[in-house]
Enzyme design. Structure first.
Site, PDB file in Angstrom:
ATOM      1  N   HIS A 433       0.825  -1.202   0.000  1.00  0.00           N
ATOM      2  CA  HIS A 433       0.000   0.000   0.000  1.00  0.00           C
ATOM      3  C   HIS A 433       0.863   1.257   0.000  1.00  0.00           C
ATOM      4  O   HIS A 433       0.525   2.257  -0.631  1.00  0.00           O
ATOM      5  CB  HIS A 433      -0.935  -0.030   1.207  1.00  0.00           C
ATOM      6  CG  HIS A 433      -1.819  -1.234   1.171  1.00  0.00           C
ATOM      7  ND1 HIS A 433      -2.409  -1.770   2.266  1.00  0.00           N
ATOM      8  CD2 HIS A 433      -2.174  -2.013   0.135  1.00  0.00           C
ATOM      9  CE1 HIS A 433      -3.105  -2.836   1.915  1.00  0.00           C
ATOM     10  NE2 HIS A 433      -2.968  -2.996   0.625  1.00  0.00           N
ATOM     11  N   CYS A 746     -19.457  13.344 -18.023  1.00  0.00           N
ATOM     12  CA  CYS A 746     -18.602  12.948 -16.899  1.00  0.00           C
ATOM     13  C   CYS A 746     -18.565  11.436 -16.680  1.00  0.00           C
ATOM     14  O   CYS A 746     -18.032  10.970 -15.693  1.00  0.00           O
ATOM     15  CB  CYS A 746     -19.014  13.655 -15.609  1.00  0.00           C
ATOM     16  SG  CYS A 746     -20.628  13.155 -15.028  1.00  0.00           S
TER      17      CYS A 746
END
Ligand code: PEP
Ligand code: MG
Length: 802
Positions: A433, A746
Site C-alpha cells: 500500500h 462525466c
C-alpha cells in the site's frame, strides 16, 4: 485481427517462449484473436525479465471492447502484470483478467474460446481450465463443483474453490466481510480442504484463521431470510478473487546488489535521512467512567476512518483498512477491557490489536501474516487520535532521500514531495500500500533494498536512486550525482509542461475544450490539481460514506468537503449529492432489498425519500462552499418535479443556516446528471429548471441499452459509442446550446480518447474524467477532434448538426 473478440496478452520472462506460444495459439485460431506478447527486457527484449510498462502497452493494443485475458509464466511476471493493472487506464483494467491458468495450455485454450466469441469471463475460465485435458488423461481430474444445496436444518450452502494463487488474502477477505454484512442472514465459512472453521464472516482476522490457500474449497453456509442470495454472492466472490486482486508483496525476493525493486518512476539524489519512529509509551491508568471512555474510543475510530478514506479514497485498500480498524476481534476485547476492567481506551485498543496480531501472525498465508504491519499502522493512528501516541516523526531539514524499514501506508500518505526527494525502503514490494501511495504522490522510490543497505555499519551520507529501474547508489560519486541531477532536472521540466496545463485544450480550427476531473476523495482532488484539470466536474460524495454504520452529520460532511476544496484551491468544484442505490448500497441508509436496485430507489429518488438527509448534505455543502465556486449536481433525474423538489429543500437548507447564523454560499448553481433516457429526451423542457447538465454516460448507456453496467456477459453492450447513446448526447447538447446551459460529459467514456473526440464533434466542450486520463485525452483531442465524429447517420440532432 479482430478487436471484437477478447484479446490475449502473454507475459513471459522469455521473448522466445512468448512468441512460440503465440505461434501455437494462432495455429488454432488464425488471426481471429489479438495476441500480444510482453516478454523479455532490454532494447530488443533479448534479456530475461518482465516489464510492467510493456504489459500496459500490450493491454492497450489487445483489449478492445471485449477486454483481455493475461497469461503469465512465473514469479515476477505476476508482479509485473499486477503492477501494470494499477498503471493502465481504469477502463482497461476493469476489463482485464489476470489468469492463473498454465502459460502454454491456458493460452491455447483461451485463444480458441475467444475466437469462438467467448465472453471475457468465459475466456478467463477456459485459460484456468487449461490443464483439465491433461489431468483427465492422466487420471488427476478435479471433482465437479457442488451446486447450492439445502440441508435438513434449512441451511443453504455452496462450495467454492479458491482460484487466487495467493489464497484468501486480506483484500478478498475484507470484501467478503463487507458483502456479508449486506445480507439478512447468518453466514459461516468453513475450509473443507483442511477442516478449519466454520468461522463467522464478520471478521477478517477470523477468516485468516481458515488457512485458505489456492485450490482449497470453502463451504459458505447461511440461514435466514436472505441466506440463498448471500451464499451465492459470497461463493461468487471467492471464485472471483484473484482474477483481479493485487498479489502479495514479494518482499525482498527480487532485490539484487545495486538494484532493488522499482516502485515509483523518477530519479533522485541527495542526503540520506533515516525514518525515525517514535516509541510508544502507553499509560495503564484506569478510568472511572467506562461509558465516556468508550465514547472516546468511538470518536477516535471515526476519525481514523475518515483519515483512511482521505488517504486511500474508495479503493480496496480503504475497505481493507476499514475492516481491520473495526474488526470484532479487536473491538470485543477493547470494549470488555474498558467496561469490565476499567482500562483506558488506548491500552484496551492496544490489547485488542495484540490479540488480533497474534491471530494474523499465525495464519498460514504469508500475505495475511504481512497484514500485521497494516494492523500496527492502524493501531498507531487510533492511539494518535486518542492522544496516546506522538505524531509521525518525518525528517526535518533540507530535502532528502528517506531511508525506511518498511514504510507504513500512513507514513507514505503524509510524505511531502517537496521535502522527500525519494524513498529507499529495505523491505516492501510493488503492490504494498505504501508503494501505491508513493506512485500516486510522484515520489521516486525503490523497495526491497535490504541486501544492499541492511548490513552497512552506518547509514550512508547520500543516496541516489532510479525508481524506474530499481538502481540505488550508495554515496554516489560526483559524476553519478551530476548525471542524476541532470536527469532529475529534465524530468522536472517535462512535469512542468503538465503543470503549466490549466485544463483547456484548443483544437486547431476547432473549439476550446475544458478537461475537468472526477474525484471521490481529497487525494483524488490533489491528483486532479496536479494533472492540470480545469476543476472537479464530479465529486462522488457517496464514496466518502460507503462503509459506515451511521449517517454522516452536517459538521463531518462540511469538514470533508472543505478538505476537497482545500486540495484544489481556486478551482470550480461540482459536488454531486448522494448517489446511493444500485451497486452503491450504503448500509446506514437501511434501504430494503429491491428486486431491481438499478431501477429502484436510487440517486435523487432516495434523497427525496429521505429529505432530512438531503437537507443535511446540502447544508454541509453550502457551508463548505462559502467563498468558493461550488456547484451542486443531482443524480438520476427523470422529471422536472424532482429538480423542483430538490430546489425547495435547498432553499430550506439555506434558510436554516441563516437562522442559525452560519455563514454559507448563496446563491448556488444547481445542475443535473443526465443518466436516464427520459432526461435526455426531455432536455429541452428541463432547461428552465437547471443551470447546467452533465451527462453520465455510464448510467445513460446502461438504461438506454437495457444492459446492467458491469454485467460480465454484457460487456459488448456497455458501449457509450452506441448510436442510440450518441443520439441522446446530441439532443442534450442541442437543448443546452439553445438555452445557454453548459453541457458536460462525466461518465467513463469521457476518458476514452476516441469517444472524447466524438463527444467534442457533437458539440461537447467540457469533459470530466479520472485525473490519470487527462494527459492522454488532452493529447488525443489535439490530434483527433478535427476528424468527423463517428455518429449515427440515421436520426437525431447528431445528424442534424452535420
Ligand atoms: C455515470 O453514470 O456516468 C456517472 C458518472 O455516475 P456514476 O458512475 O457515479 O454512477
Ligand atoms: Mg451514474
Amino acid at each position: 485481427m479482430s478487436k471484437t473478440t477478447v484479446g490475449l496478452v502473454l507475459v513471459s520472462h522469455s521473448r522466445a517462449l512468448a512468441e512460440a506460444t503465440r505461434k501455437l495459439a494462432t495455429q488454432m485460431t488464425g488471426d481471429a484473436v489479438i495476441i500480444e506478447c510482453a516478454a523479455g527486457v532490454g532494447e530488443a527484449g533479448e534479456e530475461l525479465g518482465t516489464d510492467a510498462m510493456a504489459i500496459v502497452a500490450a493491454l492497450e493494443r489487445a483489449a478492445g471492447a471485449q477486454g483481455a485475458v493475461v497469461l503469465m509464466d512465473l514469479g515476477s511476471a505476476l508482479l509485473s502484470a499486477e503492477t501494470a493493472l494499477e498503471l493502465v487506464d481504469a477502463s482497461i483494467a476493469a476489463k482485464t483478467r489476470l489468469s492463473s491458468g498454465p502459460f502454454v495450455e491456458g493460452a491455447v485454450a483461451a485463444a480458441v474460446r475467444a475466437a469462438g466469441g467467448g465472453s471475457l469471463d468465459e475466456v478467463a475460465a477456459e485459460a484456468r481450465r487449461g490443464l483439465v485435458a491433461k489431468e483427465e488423461q492422466l487420471g488427476e481430474a478435479a471433482p465437479a463443483p457442488v451446486p447450492v444445496e439445502k440441508t435438513a436444518e434449512n441451511e443453504t450452502w455452496e462450495d467454492a474453490e479458491i482460484v487466487d494463487p495467493h489464497g484468501l488474502h486480506a483484500r478478498p477477505a475484507a470484501r467478503i466481510v463487507s458483502r456479508a454484512s449486506q445480507f439478512d442472514a447468518k453466514i459461516t465459512v468453513e475450509n473443507r480442504t483442511n477442516g478449519k472453521g466454520p468461522r463467522t464472516t464478520d471478521s477478517v482476522i477470523a477468516l485468516a484463521g481458515l488457512g485458505a490457500r489456492c485450490g482449497h474449497v470453502l463451504r459458505i453456509a447461511a440461514t435466514g431470510r436472505e441466506a440463498e442470495a448471500a451464499v451465492r454472492a459470497l461463493a461468487a466472490l471467492v471464485r472471483e478473487a484473484g482474477t483481479k486482486d493485487a498479489p502479495p508483496p514479494q518482499a525482498t525476493a527480487e532485490a539484487t546488489k545495486g538494484r532493488g525493486i522499482p516502485i515509483a518512476a523518477g530519479v533522485a539524489v541527495g542526503p540520506c535521512v533515516r525514518l525515525q519512529r517514535a516509541t510508544l509509551r502507553l499509560s495503564d491508568h484506569s478510568v472511572d467512567d467506562p461509558a465516556a471512555e468508550l465514547e472516546k474510543l468511538t470518536a477516535a475510530l471515526d476519525r481514523v476512518e475518515r483519515e483512511i478514506r482521505s488517504a486511500f479514497g474508495r479503493d480496496d485498500m480503504a475497505t481493507m483498512h476499514g475492516a481491520l480498524l473495526r474488526d470484532p476481534v479487536i473491538l470485543r476485547t477493547a470494549r470488555e477491557l474498558v467496561t469490565e476492567s476499567r482500562h483506558n481506551a488506548a491500552i484496551a485498543y492496544h490489547s485488542g490489536v495484540n490479540r488480533a496480531a497474534e491471530a494474523l501472525a499465525s495464519a498460514d498465508d504469508p500475505y495475511m501474516r504481512a497484514r500485521v504491519a497494516d494492523l500496527r499502522d492502524i493501531e498507531l493512528a487510533v492511539l494518535r487520535a486518542l492522544g496516546a501516541a506522538p505524531a509521525v516523526a518525518l525528517p526535518e531539514g533540507p530535502p532528502a532521500i528517506l531511508l525506511a524499514d518498511e514504510l507504513l501506508p500512513s507514513e507514505a500518505a503524509r510524505l511531502d514531495p517537496a521535502r522527500v526527494l525519494g524513498v529507499v525502503d529495505l523491505r516492501g514490494g510493488p503492490t504494498s500500500h505504501a508503494a501505491i501511495l508513493l506512485r500516486g504522490a510522484g515520489i521516486p522510490a525503490v523497495f526491497g533494498a535490504a541486501a544492499l543497505l541492511q548490513d552497512l555499519p552506518e547509514s550512508p551520507a547520500r543516496l541516489g536512486l532510479d525508481g524506474g529501474t530499481g538502481e540505488v547508489w550508495i554515496d554516489p560519486a560526483p559524476a553519478i550525482t551530476a548525471a542524476l541531477e541532470r536527469r532529475r532536472a529534465e524530468e522536472r521540466a517535462a512535469r512542468l509542461s503538465a503543470a503549466t496545463f490549466h485544463g483547456k485544450v484548443t483544437i486547431p480550427s476547432g473549439p476550446t475544450v475544458e478537461l475537468w476531473a472526477n474525484a471521490a476523495s481529497p487525494l483524488e482532488a490533489r491528483a486532479a490539481k496536479e494533472a492540470g484539470a480545469f476543476g472537479i466536474g464530479l465529486l462522488r460524495t457517496e464514496m466518502f460514506f460507503l462503509d459506515r454504520s451511521d449517517a454522516p452529520g452536517e459538521d463531518e460532511q462540511a469538514d470533508l468537503y472543505a478538505e476537497v476544496l482545500a486540495a484544489f484551491p481556486g478551482a470550480p468544484i461540482v459536488i454531486r449529492t448522494l448517489d446511493a442505490g444500485g451497486d452503491k448500497r450504503l448500509p446506514w441508509l437501511h434501504v430494503p432489498p429491491e428486486e431491481n436496485p438499478y431501477l429502484g430507489l436510487r440517486g435523487i429518488r432516495l434523497s427525496l425519500d429521505r429529505p432530512d438527509l438531503l437537507e443535511t448534505q446540502l447544508r454541509a455543502i453550502l457551508r463548505a462552499g462559502r467563498g468558493r465556486d461550488v456547484r451542486i449536481m443531482i443524480p438520476m433525474v427523470s422529471t422536472a418535479s424532482e429538480i423542483e423538489a430538490t430546489k425547495a429543500i435547498l432553499a430550506r437548507a439555506a434558510n436554516a443556516l441563516d437562522a442559525a447564523g452560519k455563514p454559507h454560499l448563496w446563491p448556488v448553481p444547481l445542475g443535473i446528471m443526465v443518466e436516464v433516457p427520459a432526461a435526455a429526451l426531455l432536455a429541452e423542457r428541463l432547461t428552465p429548471h437547471v443551470d447546467f447538465f452533465s451527462i453520465g454516460t455510464n448510467d445513460l448507456t446502461q438504461y438506454t441499452l437495457a444492459a446492467e453496467r458491469g454485467h460480465p456477459r454484457l460487456a459488448a453492450l456497455a458501449d457509450a459509442g452506441h448510436p442510440a447513446v450518441l443520439d441522446l448526447v446530441g439532443r442534450v447538447v442541442k437543448a443546452g446550446q439553445a438555452a445557454g446551459r453548459a453541457v458536460s460529459v462525466c461518465g467513463e467514456a469521457a476518458a476514452d480518447p476516441k469517444l472524447a473526440a466524438t463527444f467534442v464533434g457533437l458539440g461537447i466542450t467540457r469533459l470530466s474524467m479520472g485525473p490519470a486520463a487527462i494527459a492522454r485525452v488532452r493529447a488525443a483531442l489535439a490530434e483527433e477532434a478535427t476528424r468527423p465524429p463517428e455518429t449515427p447517420k440515421e436520426t437525431g440532432p447528431a445528424a442534424a448538426r452535420r
